[in-house]
Write an enzyme that holds these catalytic residues in place. Structure first.
Site, PDB file in Angstrom:
ATOM      1  N   GLN B 256       0.831  -1.200   0.000  1.00 35.47           N
ATOM      2  CA  GLN B 256       0.000   0.000   0.000  1.00 35.47           C
ATOM      3  C   GLN B 256       0.865   1.249   0.000  1.00 35.47           C
ATOM      4  OE1 GLN B 256      -3.345   0.116  -0.365  1.00 35.47           O
ATOM      5  NE2 GLN B 256      -2.846   2.247  -0.675  1.00 35.47           N
ATOM      6  N   HIS B 259       2.257   2.975  -3.213  1.00 38.40           N
ATOM      7  CA  HIS B 259       1.376   3.666  -4.170  1.00 38.40           C
ATOM      8  C   HIS B 259       1.716   5.145  -4.299  1.00 38.40           C
ATOM      9  CE1 HIS B 259      -1.530   1.058  -5.991  1.00 38.40           C
ATOM     10  NE2 HIS B 259      -1.794   0.458  -4.866  1.00 38.40           N
ATOM     11  N   GLU B 323     -10.489   1.480   2.845  1.00 40.06           N
ATOM     12  CA  GLU B 323     -10.685   1.034   1.466  1.00 40.06           C
ATOM     13  C   GLU B 323     -10.385  -0.468   1.357  1.00 40.06           C
ATOM     14  OE1 GLU B 323      -7.729   2.542  -1.153  1.00 40.06           O
ATOM     15  OE2 GLU B 323      -8.869   2.124  -2.981  1.00 40.06           O
ATOM     16  N   HIS B 324      -9.200  -0.854   1.848  1.00 41.21           N
ATOM     17  CA  HIS B 324      -8.821  -2.271   1.893  1.00 41.21           C
ATOM     18  C   HIS B 324      -8.647  -2.672   3.349  1.00 41.21           C
ATOM     19  CE1 HIS B 324      -6.979  -0.581  -1.850  1.00 41.21           C
ATOM     20  NE2 HIS B 324      -7.561  -1.635  -2.403  1.00 41.21           N
ATOM     21  N   ASP B 357      -6.182  -6.600  -5.853  1.00 43.15           N
ATOM     22  CA  ASP B 357      -5.837  -5.511  -6.773  1.00 43.15           C
ATOM     23  C   ASP B 357      -5.825  -5.992  -8.217  1.00 43.15           C
ATOM     24  OD1 ASP B 357      -5.539  -3.676  -4.763  1.00 43.15           O
ATOM     25  OD2 ASP B 357      -3.365  -3.944  -4.578  1.00 43.15           O
ATOM     26  N   HIS B 416     -52.889  17.107  -8.159  1.00 45.43           N
ATOM     27  CA  HIS B 416     -52.531  15.695  -7.964  1.00 45.43           C
ATOM     28  C   HIS B 416     -53.787  14.877  -7.652  1.00 45.43           C
ATOM     29  CE1 HIS B 416     -48.446  17.168  -7.856  1.00 45.43           C
ATOM     30  NE2 HIS B 416     -47.967  15.961  -7.661  1.00 45.43           N
TER      31      HIS B 416
END
Lengths: 434, 434
Positions: B256, B259, B323-324, B357, B416
């Site tokens: 991670q 990145h 996220e993960h 991934d 209506h």
């Protein structure tokens, strides 16, 4: 009088389908300021904005449960029955939307899944005014409960006396909503998005509102708070074939037109005769409406189009992408299969939009302004988010490890590859060590 | 060296889970200008921006099919095999997400339904650079095809020579994408959102990108173009119990961290001993990484937390909303049931994030920055929108007509109510007329 557009060429559809550009004021600066003040001063700021914009003086933002129960006790029995019946249909349809968890076992040590989890805490905004949108409470609170949201918060602006309209309180009570706050406008959205002493932060805000509320909902994204749908004026497109009943279609067009001067009303007829009859009926019926002036203004922006060819009519319908689409046609069911863009579709002569607005069971919070091309209306899924998961055994990792390392190295992400290698090396050593 | 936070009080979780505030430049003015120029000058503006920012001179934005086939022919067979295997898993898992239409018949003349319809035309943005994100093409194009999107457009920035990285072209070709444009940055997003002579407007844009691309995707909403997810740096939280293997966890944290310097890396361990071992392993493994410097910077912002109590660890995990999420625990499956907020979850010691991934089959386009509390990762649904519909017979209208008119009049929307009345009056007259 409205001009009827006769058999336009398909190349003209895009232009005819364009919504009038809204002259929205640039509210960014104002909205940012509201959020900043609510962020720094919390309840004090919310109360101060309420004093300024709603001219109401509040001690507590939270509405006392005794006040809610009083409103409920005073609710007319006819309205209570109607709300109960509508709720049953809405509950049944949204319950039918629930789906099983996705599970997939590749049989080689790799198992995958996707589960829907309710959003823990959601906010519902209900506008104020003399005519309370009590139906919207049903449309948001019921799916939230079915989805399993643990905490449902309702904000609605108080009137001068500091109180929320009793119908809103009564219906919120019928829906089992316990947290009700007397605050409205951008300050209510800011309070829900950021959190104050009284109002704990929510994860997603639902519901309609004026341009301040809409701009605030979009701005709430900057504070990690999601929203239901992008905003736009309400819309109706009616397709009327030669079997349609002009007085019905006219009544439907007017039910949309009375919403507001910016409402979008489009009539597509299969013949000039039908278009003309509907137009005449519309102008005849509008006269006796309490909201005549609003409806008349909306009609000025309306469009009457004759498209004789059915395929072209369907192309037009899909190009427009209406929030509400009435197919007043003997072929309604067949046409539905070809509808690609619409929020909610009403089939046949006895299916007015107002049925869906209140009681058929479908949701009335729908994408407008062409957003039906990419957005769903509010449904149970809107109150959940989906989490995927994977389980990989030693065998499974041997199976796909090489695929991962090859792709990771092609992307020059060496550490990604090594997260596989460290495990495969470990596994390769095992037989010798043991 | 990173400080290990030992058994924080649950009241401190919110603070520990806060992401560092990103100093994002205010790009609004720049982005608005790009959109304005693309709106007024179309391809000319896109080419001019490409000249300025990518230093590439283009005749055609669209990539010639011969160039695509050449790239495909030159693709290494090992990579091609890996992409094929990964595609199979991704295809299988996303196909498993498809659900039947919702249909509900109340048996009283009212029938309701909800159908998923593919978004007709979608755009996929793939960043450029030396390391092409070819896996992201699979993660977006495959679900789009399964959903049934008719037109899939891919934009990716050209390098100096005006060409897109061959791996991107080759993988796009494997995915059957026919429309590929050599343009990147905010101008690519603007072109897809507005439409130019070469690039027809899309309804929704998917894919990662730098802060310009992300800001442009958000701005595209002003042009009626939706986006997949709000942006944020990538994140991983690993929960390691005492059976975890420190070298595995360290490798995952580094996968991670590599990145980008703004990547978020969090390790929650069930004991100080485990936390310390993982930390030492991490610093040992980072040294030999090609992207060591980036990973080191990301580690500076990382957090190592010891939480001995399992229930508190789960509260922390849900407060963070990663996220993960890797659950490196013997109780991974049981813990999963309690995970409320996460993008994708990886169960056990042999399930690294990098497997998801690339190749396990789950999607890697996931909510970051706490958005997992309200957003799903990309899935088949993201490429569809749901249309509801209702059919009401004469009998059905008699059944709910009164409910609708009562509620409509409570909301002071007379037109209506009249859309019901005009039909009920018609039906009431029928027996006498016939």
């Amino acid at each position: 009088m409205i001009t009827i557009i006769e058999n336009p060429s398909p190349s003209e559809f895009t232009d005819i389908c364009k919504r009038p550009v809204l002259k929205s004021k640039d509210l960014q600066g104002f909205i940012a300021d509201v959020f900043k003040q609510v962020e720094s001063s919390g309840d004090v700021a919310v109360k101060e904005f309420t004093r300024t914009f709603d001219r109401a003086e509040l001690n507590d933002l939270r509405v006392d449960s005794a006040e809610v129960e009083r409103a409920f006790a005073q609710m007319e029995s006819e309205l209570m029955y109607a709300v109960q019946r509508a709720s049953e249909n809405i509950r049944a349809f949204h319950t039918a939307q629930i789906r099983d968890e996705t599970k997939l076992d590749f049989g080689n040590g790799i198992r995958l899944g996707q589960k829907a989890v309710p959003i823990k805490r959601v906010g519902i905004y209900i506008p104020g005014g003399t005519a309370p949108l009590l139906s919207t409470i049903l449309m948001l609170a019921i799916p939230a409960q079915i989805a399993g949201c643990k905490e449902i918060v309702l904000c609605s602006p108080p009137s001068f006396n500091g109180a929320i309209h009793p119908s809103i309180l009564a219906v919120a009570n019928m829906c089992g909503i316990k947290e009700i706050y007397a605050c409205g406008g951008a300050q209510a959205v800011a309070a829900m998005a950021i959190g104050t002493e009284s109002i704990k932060k929510v994860m997603k805000i639902f519901g309609p509102g004026n341009q301040f509320v809409m701009a605030a909902k979009a701005f709430a994204m900057n504070y990690g708070c999601a929203m239901d749908l992008p905003a736009g004026p309400s819309e109706l497109l009616v397709y009327a074939d030669d079997q349609a009943i002009p007085s019905f279609v006219a009544a439907d067009l007017l039910s949309q037109a009375e919403h507001g001067a910016d409402s979008q009303v489009v009539c597509v007829a299969s013949s000039s005769k039908m278009a003309l009859e509907i137009l005449e009926e519309t102008y005849s019926q509008v006269e006796s409406l309490p909201r005549r002036d609003i409806a008349m203004k909306a009609l000025e922006n309306s469009r009457f189009v004759v498209i004789e060819n059915l395929d072209e009519a369907i192309d037009f319908i899909n190009e427009y992408g209406a929030e509400h689409l009435i197919l007043a046609s003997v072929n309604a069911e067949e046409m539905l299969d070809q509808v690609q863009n619409a929020g909610s579709v009403f089939l046949g002569n006895f299916c007015p939009e107002s049925a869906g607005d209140y009681a058929s069971g479908t949701n009335h919070t729908l994408p407008t302004n062409g957003w039906a091309k990419s957005y769903s209306g509010v449904n149970v899924d809107a109150f959940t988010k989906k989490i995927t998961y994977q389980s990989i055994s030693e065998h499974g990792l041997r199976e796909i490890g090489g695929v991962v390392t090859t792709m990771a190295r092609a992307e020059e992400l060496e550490a990604h590859a090594r997260a596989i290698d460290v495990r495969l090396n470990y596994l390769n050593k095992l037989p010798f060590e043991q």
